[in-house]
Write an enzyme that holds these catalytic residues in place. Structure first.
Site, short mmCIF file in Angstrom:
data_model
loop_
_atom_site.label_atom_id
_atom_site.label_comp_id
_atom_site.label_asym_id
_atom_site.label_seq_id
_atom_site.Cartn_x
_atom_site.Cartn_y
_atom_site.Cartn_z
N THR A 11 42.99 42.10 39.55
CA THR A 11 42.79 42.14 41.00
C THR A 11 42.62 40.78 41.64
OG1 THR A 11 40.44 42.59 40.62
CG2 THR A 11 41.87 44.49 41.01
N GLY A 13 43.19 36.09 40.87
CA GLY A 13 43.37 34.94 39.99
C GLY A 13 44.47 35.06 38.98
N ASN A 84 42.47 39.41 30.17
CA ASN A 84 42.15 38.39 31.16
C ASN A 84 40.78 38.59 31.82
OD1 ASN A 84 42.81 36.30 33.33
ND2 ASN A 84 42.56 38.15 34.55
N TYR A 150 28.46 30.93 28.76
CA TYR A 150 29.89 31.04 29.10
C TYR A 150 30.74 30.36 28.04
CZ TYR A 150 34.41 30.33 31.25
OH TYR A 150 35.77 30.31 31.47
#
Length: 251
Positions: A11, A13, A84, A150
């Site tokens: 949805t 990038g 992704n 991250y």
């Protein structure tokens, strides 16, 4: 044969750009995301391309299993999975970071990626064809202040991708880890919890990668000859490099 490509995080990038790139080839698409209105917009934009849109949170294993089980005729034999869906949250040091943010990153970047892979891989093995493309990051190789969990999740993606290759060496299935550097999308806006000023500052004075750049690379790795596997692609804009080792000196 018209290939079927499944893209998570479609949805915005990289995911959105990948959907556009594969649609340009006429590939059959399964696009997955959490925002129904954005999925509807993407479907409308892609026009006549065969597309199955699924509103789904990849962190929900039962929902992932149901999605795979309920795929409509014509979309069940998935040739390419683009894992992704992922995010970075916060830039605080480890002693100040939000545990909720850490959990969200682990659940999405690691567990969600594992759920989709595990649910779709048996079909690929049975058909002896397929391609798993995982969206990693240079943060999985090069640490930076505030990258803590991250970066660790992307290091997992790196090693998981390599281990998949060892498990699948007896098959014709390919595995690729894409490792982008500085790229302008919704990434920083999400990281800073909607603070547009902080997000814009990340890219000030730079020429970062764009989603279309990454989509072109994702597409390319699927088009090399079938006996060729692109194991990993590390890509940065020319304005970026890995920094020197940090040394703290007492005053």
């Amino acid at each position: 044969m018209q290939e079927t490509v499944c893209i998570t995080g479609a949805t915005s990038g990289f995911g959105w750009a990948c959907a556009e790139r594969f649609a340009a080839d006429g590939r059959r698409l399964i696009v997955i995301g959490r925002r129904a209105e954005r999925l509807a917009e993407l479907r409308a934009q892609l026009g006549a391309v065969p597309i199955h849109a699924v509103e789904l949170d990849v962190r929900d294993l039962s929902a992932v299993e149901a999605m795979v089980r309920d795929l409509p005729e014509g979309f069940r034999d998935i040739d390419v999975l683009v894992n992704n869906a992922g995010l970075a949250l916060g830039l605080e040091g480890a002693h100040e970071a939000s545990l909720a943010d850490w959990e969200n990153m682990i659940d999405t970047n690691i567990k969600g990626l594992c759920y989709l892979t595990r649910c779709l891989l048996p079909g690929m093995v049975a058909r002896n064809r397929g391609h798993i493309i995982n969206m990693g990051s240079v943060a999985g190789t090069y640490p930076y202040p505030g990258g803590n969990v991250y970066g660790a999740t992307k290091a997992f993606v790196n090693h998981f991708s390599r281990n998949l290759l060892t498990d699948l060496v007896h098959t014709r299935i390919r595995v690729t880890n894409i490792e982008p550097g500085l790229a302008e999308s919704e990434f920083s806006l999400v990281r800073f919890h909607g603070d547009q000023r902080r997000a814009d500052a990340v890219y000030q004075g730079t020429e970062p990668l764009r989603p279309v750049d990454i989509a072109e690379i994702v597409h390319w790795v699927t088009t090399v000859p079938p006996h060729v596997n692109i194991c990993a692609v590390e890509v940065m804009p020319v304005c970026q490099s890995c920094g020197p080792l940090a040394v703290h000196r007492e005053p």
